[in-house]
Write a protein that holds these residues in place. Structure first.
Motif, mmCIF file in Angstrom:
data_model
loop_
_atom_site.group_PDB
_atom_site.id
_atom_site.type_symbol
_atom_site.label_atom_id
_atom_site.label_comp_id
_atom_site.label_asym_id
_atom_site.label_seq_id
_atom_site.Cartn_x
_atom_site.Cartn_y
_atom_site.Cartn_z
ATOM 1 N N LEU A 156 0.833 -1.195 0.000
ATOM 2 C CA LEU A 156 0.000 0.000 0.000
ATOM 3 C C LEU A 156 0.875 1.256 0.000
ATOM 4 O O LEU A 156 0.553 2.256 -0.658
ATOM 5 N N PHE A 157 1.993 1.186 0.700
ATOM 6 C CA PHE A 157 2.936 2.312 0.734
ATOM 7 C C PHE A 157 3.456 2.610 -0.674
ATOM 8 O O PHE A 157 3.538 3.767 -1.092
ATOM 9 N N LEU A 158 3.826 1.565 -1.416
ATOM 10 C CA LEU A 158 4.313 1.756 -2.783
ATOM 11 C C LEU A 158 3.226 2.375 -3.655
ATOM 12 O O LEU A 158 3.503 3.253 -4.492
ATOM 13 N N THR A 159 2.005 1.941 -3.450
ATOM 14 C CA THR A 159 0.891 2.471 -4.239
ATOM 15 C C THR A 159 0.732 3.967 -3.997
ATOM 16 O O THR A 159 0.458 4.738 -4.934
ATOM 17 N N ARG A 160 0.916 4.386 -2.740
ATOM 18 C CA ARG A 160 0.799 5.812 -2.406
ATOM 19 C C ARG A 160 1.831 6.651 -3.153
ATOM 20 O O ARG A 160 1.619 7.838 -3.411
ATOM 21 N N PHE A 161 2.962 6.045 -3.517
ATOM 22 C CA PHE A 161 3.998 6.761 -4.254
ATOM 23 C C PHE A 161 3.875 6.570 -5.766
ATOM 24 O O PHE A 161 4.787 6.900 -6.517
ATOM 25 N N GLY A 162 2.752 6.010 -6.165
ATOM 26 C CA GLY A 162 2.486 5.915 -7.597
ATOM 27 C C GLY A 162 3.030 4.677 -8.268
ATOM 28 O O GLY A 162 3.094 4.615 -9.506
ATOM 29 N N VAL A 163 3.437 3.679 -7.498
ATOM 30 C CA VAL A 163 3.939 2.431 -8.082
ATOM 31 C C VAL A 163 2.754 1.500 -8.321
ATOM 32 O O VAL A 163 2.030 1.144 -7.394
ATOM 33 N N SER A 164 2.546 1.107 -9.550
ATOM 34 C CA SER A 164 1.423 0.229 -9.896
ATOM 35 C C SER A 164 1.666 -1.191 -9.397
ATOM 36 O O SER A 164 2.813 -1.653 -9.309
ATOM 37 N N SER A 165 0.581 -1.882 -9.098
ATOM 38 C CA SER A 165 0.687 -3.254 -8.587
ATOM 39 C C SER A 165 1.323 -4.206 -9.593
ATOM 40 O O SER A 165 1.842 -5.256 -9.206
ATOM 41 N N ILE A 166 1.285 -3.861 -10.871
ATOM 42 C CA ILE A 166 1.888 -4.763 -11.873
ATOM 43 C C ILE A 166 3.413 -4.818 -11.710
ATOM 44 O O ILE A 166 4.058 -5.736 -12.221
ATOM 45 N N HIS A 167 3.962 -3.840 -11.000
ATOM 46 C CA HIS A 167 5.417 -3.819 -10.796
ATOM 47 C C HIS A 167 5.831 -4.478 -9.477
ATOM 48 O O HIS A 167 7.035 -4.616 -9.221
ATOM 49 N N PHE A 168 4.871 -4.872 -8.656
ATOM 50 C CA PHE A 168 5.200 -5.462 -7.355
ATOM 51 C C PHE A 168 6.097 -6.694 -7.480
ATOM 52 O O PHE A 168 7.087 -6.813 -6.740
ATOM 53 N N PRO A 169 5.778 -7.635 -8.376
ATOM 54 C CA PRO A 169 6.634 -8.838 -8.466
ATOM 55 C C PRO A 169 8.096 -8.497 -8.769
ATOM 56 O O PRO A 169 9.007 -9.080 -8.178
ATOM 57 N N ARG A 170 8.316 -7.557 -9.681
ATOM 58 C CA ARG A 170 9.694 -7.191 -10.029
ATOM 59 C C ARG A 170 10.402 -6.577 -8.820
ATOM 60 O O ARG A 170 11.556 -6.918 -8.514
ATOM 61 N N ILE A 171 9.714 -5.674 -8.119
ATOM 62 C CA ILE A 171 10.323 -4.994 -6.968
ATOM 63 C C ILE A 171 10.648 -5.998 -5.870
ATOM 64 O O ILE A 171 11.742 -5.978 -5.294
ATOM 65 N N ILE A 172 9.704 -6.890 -5.554
ATOM 66 C CA ILE A 172 9.910 -7.858 -4.475
ATOM 67 C C ILE A 172 11.001 -8.858 -4.837
ATOM 68 O O ILE A 172 11.822 -9.242 -3.997
ATOM 69 N N LYS A 173 11.015 -9.278 -6.099
ATOM 70 C CA LYS A 173 12.039 -10.241 -6.514
ATOM 71 C C LYS A 173 13.435 -9.634 -6.419
ATOM 72 O O LYS A 173 14.386 -10.295 -5.987
ATOM 73 N N LYS A 174 13.551 -8.353 -6.813
ATOM 74 C CA LYS A 174 14.851 -7.697 -6.795
ATOM 75 C C LYS A 174 15.267 -7.274 -5.380
ATOM 76 O O LYS A 174 16.453 -7.275 -5.056
ATOM 77 N N TYR A 175 14.269 -6.938 -4.563
ATOM 78 C CA TYR A 175 14.607 -6.438 -3.220
ATOM 79 C C TYR A 175 13.530 -6.845 -2.212
ATOM 80 O O TYR A 175 12.761 -6.005 -1.719
ATOM 81 N N PRO A 176 13.459 -8.135 -1.872
ATOM 82 C CA PRO A 176 12.422 -8.605 -0.940
ATOM 83 C C PRO A 176 12.578 -8.027 0.469
ATOM 84 O O PRO A 176 11.614 -7.985 1.229
ATOM 85 N N GLU A 177 13.786 -7.569 0.804
ATOM 86 C CA GLU A 177 14.020 -7.014 2.139
ATOM 87 C C GLU A 177 13.113 -5.823 2.442
ATOM 88 O O GLU A 177 12.836 -5.517 3.613
ATOM 89 N N PHE A 178 12.641 -5.152 1.378
ATOM 90 C CA PHE A 178 11.756 -4.003 1.577
ATOM 91 C C PHE A 178 10.526 -4.369 2.408
ATOM 92 O O PHE A 178 10.019 -3.568 3.202
ATOM 93 N N LEU A 179 10.054 -5.584 2.271
ATOM 94 C CA LEU A 179 8.849 -6.015 2.980
ATOM 95 C C LEU A 179 9.057 -6.085 4.489
ATOM 96 O O LEU A 179 8.089 -6.207 5.242
ATOM 97 N N LEU A 180 10.300 -5.990 4.923
ATOM 98 C CA LEU A 180 10.591 -6.067 6.356
ATOM 99 C C LEU A 180 10.773 -4.696 6.991
ATOM 100 O O LEU A 180 10.789 -4.575 8.214
ATOM 101 N N TYR A 181 10.902 -3.660 6.180
ATOM 102 C CA TYR A 181 11.156 -2.325 6.717
ATOM 103 C C TYR A 181 9.900 -1.715 7.330
ATOM 104 O O TYR A 181 8.769 -2.055 6.956
ATOM 105 N N ASP A 182 10.132 -0.791 8.245
ATOM 106 C CA ASP A 182 9.051 0.067 8.723
ATOM 107 C C ASP A 182 8.939 1.192 7.698
ATOM 108 O O ASP A 182 9.751 2.123 7.675
ATOM 109 N N ALA A 183 7.946 1.086 6.823
ATOM 110 C CA ALA A 183 7.860 1.993 5.685
ATOM 111 C C ALA A 183 7.801 3.461 6.102
ATOM 112 O O ALA A 183 8.512 4.306 5.543
ATOM 113 N N ASP A 184 6.970 3.779 7.081
ATOM 114 C CA ASP A 184 6.785 5.181 7.462
ATOM 115 C C ASP A 184 7.992 5.754 8.195
ATOM 116 O O ASP A 184 8.326 6.927 8.035
#
Length: 598
Positions: free
Chosen positions: A454-482
């Motif tokens: 949801l955080f990525l969506t707020r910055f204008g990243v479309s859901s179709i790009h989620f797989p690429r982002i997670i595959k390249k950098y899955p560690e992002f899912l562990l961060y405290d986004a805010d």
């Protein structure tokens, strides 16, 4: 409402109609009665007793003897409190403050003493002389002291009740502690409270640790752990539950009831040597309470035996002495004989799964709760790992990073697998993500993973790009986004990069989300603008610029190109390996020589 009064009288049964508001005097109490029927009738004992009954309607006045009796009782309880306090000071030798506290907080004991005095007076009355041998001429306060002495416990029952114990528990425990004087008990209690409840526990962290230890326990246990569980259960059944474990007011009475032997320990010979040892192996003073509350039986073990158990348990997982305290704080039950016996089974099984001994040791040091879990439960999780293609040597990557996954329920693990598959990942790719970042599979989907997307969506990243982002950098899912990611992106906006451009950069190079402002973003952007004289917009097309070492790659190549007056893009300057860069821009070997001299 019926009022019955027995009096001595030889009258026939009569029916009397009372006049309006005629006053009748019974036992010196005035009773106003509206015109109602009053009946007097002879009793069965020779006609001597007459039963008088009077009927009253709503609004009639009621006798007020209860209030006078209540005031009388309060006076007696107040006198008894003062007498008990005086006894504790004069006869036992306690301070005025301690004596007052005990006498104020032993309500049932005080009631028992007052009732005993009344029974004594009643007995004397029946004897007909108003006095008895040993208490001739005593006033009420003196009789209270007499009765306290008659109990023979030296004030221990009153003291134990003042700690929150029930009267029955206090009486039982006082008998158990008959060899201890009250002043010594009082001193021990103060010391125990000091060490068990050292440090603040406002957020109930001690209770959370206890709950987690209970949750992951699935092996046969010894008596020490069983007693500890019983202690936890007593607190869990009360208001606030285990969150109140770290509260002295809520827990101390249950601690004493569960482990009465604590009050028989010698402060100098038993308690202090143990505390000194625990501090010597790295248990901070303000964390001692947490350790002791999670495993009170450690106090009942001789210090030399505790040292032996610590050496045996932590030596098996290659813990150096300075780190022993950290592991003990994570899992005090590691000193339990049943937990120590289970260690060899854990190691043997993991080695059969091709996990190296050093990785097993690392996993146990990081998550020692593994030692309380049955291998049969953990085998269920390994089967799920295997379905993702994670086996043999790959297990050695996963388990040291996230050993607690072995304690998860398969259905919880599979929820995360399904979450990633729903994003479009094949099972093989899910396995790759699992090997690289197993921590993701212990996260809550609603509380953690979905919030990051949801955080990525707020910055204008479309859901179709989620797989690429997670595959390249899955560690992002562990961060405290805010708290972690947002400040980084806001910094990029502050230096002139638009939100839309940032979304493009994330899609193109997802690790951008993980770079520190002070260590990576700011110094590299400042070098780009001030030294390289390039606009900030250059990094939009080539965000990978931030991944290169400023000292080892960016600066050396820039200065070489500047000397030759060569202008090129960031991608041309940094995207080539050393051989390609040298072939395109320099004579072979010149870059390496320049790098060494610079």
């Amino acid at each position: 409402m019926e009022l019955f009064l027995h009096t001595t009288c030889n009258l026939e049964t009569r029916n009397l109609i009372s006049p309006h508001k005629q006053s009748f005097s019974f036992n010196s109490n005035s009773l106003l009665v509206s015109p109602r029927r009053v009946t007097l009738s002879p009793a069965n004992h020779g006609g001597r007793f007459v039963a008088v009954s009077a009927s009253f309607q709503p609004g009639d006045s009621i006798p007020s003897s209860n209030s006078s009796q209540s005031n009388h009782d309060e006076d007696h309880f107040s006198l008894a409190q003062n007498s008990i306090s005086g006894f504790l000071q004069q006869e036992i030798g306690l301070s005025e403050a301690d004596s007052d506290f005990i006498s104020e907080n032993c309500h049932k004991y005080r009631r028992m003493i007052v009732d005993g005095v009344r029974e004594l007076e009643e007995w004397n009355s029946w004897k007909g002389n108003g006095e008895s041998e040993g208490n001739e001429g005593l006033g009420f306060k003196e009789k209270v002291v007499y009765m306290v002495k008659q109990k023979g416990d030296g004030g221990k029952v009153a003291f134990l009740e003042s700690l929150g114990l029930s009267l029955s528990s206090a009486m039982y425990l006082a008998h158990y502690l008959s060899s201890e004087s009250l002043p010594k008990l009082l001193h021990k209690v103060k010391y125990l409270k000091e060490i068990f409840f050292s440090g603040s526990d406002e957020k109930g962290l001690v209770g959370k640790y206890a709950r987690r230890m209970m949750l992951y326990l699935s092996i046969p246990i010894d008596e020490d752990v069983q007693q500890t569980l019983s202690f936890f259960e007593k607190i869990e059944a009360r208001r606030g539950g285990l969150d109140m474990l770290g509260s002295v007011d809520a827990s101390f009475r249950f601690l004493i009831e569960s482990f009465p032997r604590l009050l028989l320990l010698s402060e100098e010979n038993d308690m202090k040597p143990l505390i000194e040892f625990l501090e010597s192996i790295g248990v901070p003073k303000d964390c001692l309470g947490k350790l002791l509350l999670l495993y009170p039986p450690i106090m009942l073990i001789k210090t030399e035996e505790v040292k032996r158990r610590v050496a045996a348990a932590l030596g098996k997982v290659s813990v150096v002495n300075k780190d022993s305290g950290k592991v003990l704080l994570k899992y005090p039950w590691i000193l339990s004989p049943s937990i120590q016996e289970h260690h060899s089974r854990i190691v043997s099984w993991l080695e059969s799964e091709s996990v190296l001994k050093m990785d097993i040791d690392h996993a146990i040091r990081r998550w020692p709760l593994l030692l309380g879990c049955s291998t049969s439960n953990m085998k269920l999780m390994v089967k799920e790992f295997d379905k993702l293609g994670v086996r043999n040597k790959s297990m050695g990557k996963v388990i040291p990073k996230m050993p607690q996954l072995l304690l998860c329920k398969p259905q919880e693990f599979l929820k995360v697998v399904s979450f990633l598959e729903d994003l479009g990942f094949e099972k093989e790719v899910v396995g790759q993500i699992f090997c690289r970042c197993p921590e993701i599979f212990g996260c809550s989907i609603d509380k953690t993973l979905n919030k990051k997307l949801l955080f990525l969506t707020r910055f204008g990243v479309s859901s179709i790009h989620f797989p690429r982002i997670i595959k390249k950098y899955p560690e992002f899912l562990l961060y405290d986004a805010d708290k972690t990611v947002l400040p980084r992106l806001m910094y990029l906006m502050d230096v002139g990069i638009s939100e839309r451009a940032i979304a493009f950069m994330i899609r193109k190079f997802a690790p951008l989300l993980g770079y520190s402002i002070d260590k990576v973003l700011r110094p590299k952007l400042e070098f780009l603008v001030k030294s390289m004289k390039k606009p900030v917009e250059e990094v939009i097309d080539y965000p990978r610029y931030f991944s290169y070492s400023l000292e080892k790659r960016i600066k050396p190549r820039f200065w070489v190109l500047k000397e030759r007056n060569i202008d090129c893009t960031l991608h041309e300057m940094l995207g080539k390996n050393d051989e390609e860069f040298a072939a395109d821009f320099l004579g072979l070997g010149e870059l390496q020589a320049h790098s060494e001299t610079s």
